[in-house]
Design a protein around this motif. Structure first.
Motif, PDB file in Angstrom:
ATOM      1  N   GLN A 128      21.057   6.495  23.461  1.00 30.56           N
ATOM      2  CA  GLN A 128      21.827   7.534  24.151  1.00 30.56           C
ATOM      3  C   GLN A 128      22.840   8.173  23.207  1.00 30.56           C
ATOM      4  O   GLN A 128      22.997   9.401  23.196  1.00 30.56           O
ATOM      5  CB  GLN A 128      22.542   6.917  25.370  1.00 30.56           C
ATOM      6  CG  GLN A 128      21.612   6.546  26.515  1.00 30.56           C
ATOM      7  CD  GLN A 128      22.366   5.925  27.676  1.00 30.56           C
ATOM      8  OE1 GLN A 128      23.223   5.077  27.481  1.00 30.56           O
ATOM      9  NE2 GLN A 128      22.056   6.373  28.880  1.00 30.56           N
ATOM     10  N   GLN A 129      23.539   7.317  22.444  1.00 32.97           N
ATOM     11  CA  GLN A 129      24.554   7.846  21.550  1.00 32.97           C
ATOM     12  C   GLN A 129      23.935   8.692  20.446  1.00 32.97           C
ATOM     13  O   GLN A 129      24.497   9.738  20.052  1.00 32.97           O
ATOM     14  CB  GLN A 129      25.341   6.677  20.932  1.00 32.97           C
ATOM     15  CG  GLN A 129      26.584   7.100  20.156  1.00 32.97           C
ATOM     16  CD  GLN A 129      27.606   7.765  21.045  1.00 32.97           C
ATOM     17  OE1 GLN A 129      27.827   7.349  22.178  1.00 32.97           O
ATOM     18  NE2 GLN A 129      28.233   8.825  20.540  1.00 32.97           N
ATOM     19  N   MET A 130      22.748   8.282  19.953  1.00 32.40           N
ATOM     20  CA  MET A 130      22.119   9.050  18.875  1.00 32.40           C
ATOM     21  C   MET A 130      21.610  10.395  19.374  1.00 32.40           C
ATOM     22  O   MET A 130      21.659  11.390  18.646  1.00 32.40           O
ATOM     23  CB  MET A 130      20.988   8.230  18.250  1.00 32.40           C
ATOM     24  CG  MET A 130      20.365   8.885  17.020  1.00 32.40           C
ATOM     25  SD  MET A 130      19.236   7.795  16.128  1.00 32.40           S
ATOM     26  CE  MET A 130      20.386   6.614  15.449  1.00 32.40           C
ATOM     27  N   ILE A 186      23.069  12.179  21.477  1.00 33.80           N
ATOM     28  CA  ILE A 186      24.263  13.022  21.573  1.00 33.80           C
ATOM     29  C   ILE A 186      24.723  13.446  20.182  1.00 33.80           C
ATOM     30  O   ILE A 186      25.009  14.628  19.938  1.00 33.80           O
ATOM     31  CB  ILE A 186      25.393  12.274  22.312  1.00 33.80           C
ATOM     32  CG1 ILE A 186      24.993  12.023  23.765  1.00 33.80           C
ATOM     33  CG2 ILE A 186      26.702  13.073  22.245  1.00 33.80           C
ATOM     34  CD1 ILE A 186      25.956  11.136  24.520  1.00 33.80           C
ATOM     35  N   ASP A 187      24.789  12.489  19.246  1.00 37.56           N
ATOM     36  CA  ASP A 187      25.352  12.769  17.919  1.00 37.56           C
ATOM     37  C   ASP A 187      24.333  13.371  16.964  1.00 37.56           C
ATOM     38  O   ASP A 187      24.657  14.301  16.211  1.00 37.56           O
ATOM     39  CB  ASP A 187      25.909  11.469  17.311  1.00 37.56           C
ATOM     40  CG  ASP A 187      27.040  10.882  18.144  1.00 37.56           C
ATOM     41  OD1 ASP A 187      27.658  11.636  18.920  1.00 37.56           O
ATOM     42  OD2 ASP A 187      27.277   9.652  18.031  1.00 37.56           O
ATOM     43  N   GLU A 188      23.123  12.821  16.934  1.00 34.76           N
ATOM     44  CA  GLU A 188      22.108  13.248  15.966  1.00 34.76           C
ATOM     45  C   GLU A 188      20.761  13.357  16.673  1.00 34.76           C
ATOM     46  O   GLU A 188      19.901  12.470  16.530  1.00 34.76           O
ATOM     47  CB  GLU A 188      22.022  12.256  14.804  1.00 34.76           C
ATOM     48  CG  GLU A 188      23.316  12.110  14.011  1.00 34.76           C
ATOM     49  CD  GLU A 188      23.192  11.049  12.929  1.00 34.76           C
ATOM     50  OE1 GLU A 188      22.892  11.429  11.774  1.00 34.76           O
ATOM     51  OE2 GLU A 188      23.359   9.853  13.239  1.00 34.76           O
ATOM     52  N   PRO A 189      20.545  14.389  17.440  1.00 32.12           N
ATOM     53  CA  PRO A 189      19.309  14.499  18.225  1.00 32.12           C
ATOM     54  C   PRO A 189      18.047  14.526  17.365  1.00 32.12           C
ATOM     55  O   PRO A 189      17.015  14.012  17.765  1.00 32.12           O
ATOM     56  CB  PRO A 189      19.489  15.804  19.012  1.00 32.12           C
ATOM     57  CG  PRO A 189      20.556  16.554  18.277  1.00 32.12           C
ATOM     58  CD  PRO A 189      21.456  15.543  17.668  1.00 32.12           C
ATOM     59  N   GLN A 190      18.155  15.156  16.148  1.00 32.94           N
ATOM     60  CA  GLN A 190      16.967  15.219  15.306  1.00 32.94           C
ATOM     61  C   GLN A 190      16.523  13.818  14.873  1.00 32.94           C
ATOM     62  O   GLN A 190      15.338  13.483  14.917  1.00 32.94           O
ATOM     63  CB  GLN A 190      17.242  16.085  14.058  1.00 32.94           C
ATOM     64  CG  GLN A 190      17.485  17.540  14.378  1.00 32.94           C
ATOM     65  CD  GLN A 190      18.979  17.832  14.565  1.00 32.94           C
ATOM     66  OE1 GLN A 190      19.760  16.922  14.814  1.00 32.94           O
ATOM     67  NE2 GLN A 190      19.354  19.100  14.473  1.00 32.94           N
ATOM     68  N   ARG A 191      17.480  12.985  14.448  1.00 32.73           N
ATOM     69  CA  ARG A 191      17.149  11.622  14.022  1.00 32.73           C
ATOM     70  C   ARG A 191      16.643  10.803  15.204  1.00 32.73           C
ATOM     71  O   ARG A 191      15.763   9.940  15.059  1.00 32.73           O
ATOM     72  CB  ARG A 191      18.367  10.924  13.414  1.00 32.73           C
ATOM     73  CG  ARG A 191      18.839  11.536  12.105  1.00 32.73           C
ATOM     74  CD  ARG A 191      19.958  10.712  11.510  1.00 32.73           C
ATOM     75  NE  ARG A 191      19.470   9.460  10.926  1.00 32.73           N
ATOM     76  CZ  ARG A 191      20.248   8.423  10.618  1.00 32.73           C
ATOM     77  NH1 ARG A 191      21.534   8.480  10.871  1.00 32.73           N
ATOM     78  NH2 ARG A 191      19.732   7.333  10.077  1.00 32.73           N
ATOM     79  N   ALA A 192      17.198  11.073  16.385  1.00 32.08           N
ATOM     80  CA  ALA A 192      16.771  10.340  17.569  1.00 32.08           C
ATOM     81  C   ALA A 192      15.304  10.616  17.897  1.00 32.08           C
ATOM     82  O   ALA A 192      14.526   9.715  18.214  1.00 32.08           O
ATOM     83  CB  ALA A 192      17.655  10.695  18.762  1.00 32.08           C
TER      84      ALA A 192
END
Length: 589
Positions: free
Chosen positions: A547-549, A551-557
């Motif tokens: 969830q946090q990724m 929000i912060d880094e959608p591409q990496r998620a």
């Protein structure tokens, strides 16, 4: 005149029968004592004593009358040959003397044994030793009674008769049993070198590790008579009395009494009063249950599987015969084997902590033992073990440090009872020389060793939290190849585990199991965690990281989802600078 001759002929025939058949003599003695006729079991024992091998043993349930039969047998041998020399040995001097007194009373009270009474002052007649009438003068008395710890040296005998020499007080530990075995072995030096000389044992074994088992290995053929027909014949290893085996073959019901001395109701009452385990030991001669309760550490409670640099998140234990590891050596209780896990979770995780547990010793018979242990998800993993016989030499300490470095251990636990902290200081020197980043922690044991080891290991094993690498079991069995086989066994971890009980001095050597329990004690807090809770917590952490990724880094998620990489693992990697490109292999992860 005819009547007189017939009477003399009948008396002669009777005397010949009394001399040629011990069962007839036994029946006559029972009649003189006002006892009922000997039971079937007593007749079977009498037959085995007369016709059995030169070295034999009779194991029978309590109350069957072994001591009475023994006394009658001694008397019968002297009745046949008044120059025989017999030594009666019991666990205590008092018990041996009681047997001697009973034989004397039989000689004095039975009319047709009057010729065996001493007729002059030149004959010995005491509770310790006595002669029978008409024997030739020799240094050795006709009958001598002695306790097993008494002075048998210098004595000579045609027949050595051991009556209940093994009792709980002299066979509770390995060291006591070894001492007892050495004492009974002296019989071979006392026995006269005659074709008719014999060594006979009558008794009830106290544990699976009884000296009677050792004697059987040395050629003393056992004759086992339990109070009830057994359900599991394999427990007796083919040593049941032939009459019992014949009855079972003819369809005797398991659980029925084997002898008329005790009825079914009497046996049930005794079992209720004694408890099941004591009844199985004293009446069924089945020591499996008793020893399983007395020795609580069992191979079957381990999980045995190869251990690498990481572990599965969860393991499932099973005692199903399909999972028995038949190729692994097991030196424990009868029937106790090693088992592989029924299920290993596909998800893996890193070890939370790795330590080396060191139990130092001086030069001599003891070993310096180092055990590598790791913990994760509430499991403790026994990854490696080494043992040295040269105390805490530089070579030994260097090898221990190298072991800690190889497994990337963060802490080394050292028992400070030995050397008062000196070993720790020597270890620190070698850690510095080898540039090993390992913290040394001293621990001091204050509780008695046997209690401490069992209290530490038993709960972990009962919950099946201890996982051991099979290479350790193989190494343990092959270790100390230059030592005599009976001594080599005492150094094995498997032997120490299976023979450990709460009695002081339970095992002669305990270095390997002591080092293992010391390390597991260090992980006590970690073991409070359950594997299921740890797994649930890890999944929750993974969900929150995802969830946090997003929000912060959608591409990496999105890349993590596409590549099947864990979000916690991605978080631990630093982000790669540059433009995200779906075509670029691996992306900027």
């Amino acid at each position: 005149m005819t009547i007189k001759r017939r009477t003399e002929a009948a008396a002669g025939l009777l005397e010949n029968r009394l001399k040629s058949e011990f069962k007839t003599f036994l029946s006559a003695i029972w009649h003189e004592l006002g006892l009922p006729s000997p039971t079937r079991a007593q007749y079977a024992i009498a037959d085995y004593l007369q016709h059995g091998p030169k070295r034999l043993q009779v194991q029978a349930f309590r109350g069957i009358g072994k001591s009475y039969v023994t006394a009658a047998f001694v008397l019968w041998e002297l009745y046949r040959d008044r120059d025989k020399k017999i030594m009666c040995i019991s666990a205590s001097k008092e018990r041996a003397d009681n047997n001697s007194i009973f034989i004397q009373k039989l000689i004095l009270s039975i009319p047709w044994l009057s010729h065996m009474r001493p007729s002059g002052d030149e004959f010995r007649w005491s509770r310790i030793s006595f002669d029978i009438g008409g024997c030739k003068p020799t240094q050795a008395p006709s009958v001598k009674s002695v306790g097993i710890t008494g002075n048998m040296t210098g004595s000579r005998a045609d027949i050595m008769l051991f009556d209940d020499v093994e009792v709980p007080g002299n066979s509770a530990t390995d060291m006591l049993r070894e001492k007892l075995l050495q004492l009974v072995s002296e019989a071979e030096a006392i026995l006269m070198p005659k074709p008719t000389s014999r060594i006979l044992f009558l008794g009830t074994p106290q544990t699976t590790f009884t000296i009677y088992r050792k004697l059987a290995e040395r050629g003393y053929r056992p004759f086992v008579w339990p109070s009830r027909y057994p359900e599991k014949l394999e427990l007796y290893e083919g040593l049941l009395a032939p009459q019992i085996e014949e009855d079972i073959a003819k369809g005797a019901n398991p659980g029925d009494p084997t002898d008329t001395r005790f009825s079914d109701i009497e046996l049930m009452e005794r079992e209720a009063a004694m408890g099941r385990s004591n009844f199985q030991l004293q009446f069924q001669l089945n020591t499996t249950l008793s020893d399983s309760e007395k020795f609580p550490l069992r191979f079957a409670d381990f999980i045995v599987t190869p251990i690498g640099t990481e572990c599965a998140e969860r393991y499932t234990w099973s005692s199903d015969p399909r999972y028995v590891l038949k190729d692994l050596p097991a030196v424990g209780l009868p029937g106790d084997r090693w088992y592989s896990p029924m299920f290993i979770d596909a998800a893996s995780c890193d070890f939370s902590e790795t330590i080396v547990s060191l139990d130092p010793s001086g030069r001599g018979l003891d070993e310096t033992v180092a055990v590598v242990l790791s913990q994760a998800n509430g499991y403790v993993f026994v990854r490696d073990m080494v043992a040295f016989r040269d105390g805490y030499s530089d070579d030994t300490l260097r090898a221990v440090v190298a072991l800690a470095k190889r497994y990337k251990a963060g802490t080394m636990i050292v028992e400070s009872n030995f050397g008062d902290g000196m070993v720790c200081e020597l270890l620190k020197k070698h850690l510095h020389q080898q540039q090993a980043n390992v913290h040394v922690e001293e621990v001091r044991a204050t509780v008695r060793k046997e209690e401490r080891i069992i209290d530490t290991l038993e709960p972990v094993l009962n919950q099946h939290r201890l996982i051991i690498d099979p290479k350790i079991i193989e190494w343990d069995y092959r270790s100390n190849p230059d030592v005599a086989p009976e001594k080599r066994l005492e150094y094995m971890l498997g032997y120490q585990l299976s023979r450990m009980c709460r009695e002081k001095g339970a095992v002669k050597h305990d270095d390997r199991i002591d080092a293992l329990s010391q390390g597991i004690q260090w992980f006590t807090d970690a073991l409070a965690l359950s594997a299921a809770k740890q797994q649930a917590q890890r999944r929750n952490d993974e969900w929150e990281a995802m969830q946090q990724m997003f929000i912060d880094e959608p591409q990496r998620a999105v890349d993590a989802l596409a590549l099947g990489v864990g979000f916690l693992e991605i978080q631990q990697r630093p982000p790669k600078n540059g433009v995200y490109d779906w075509v670029e292999p691996g992306g900027p992860m």
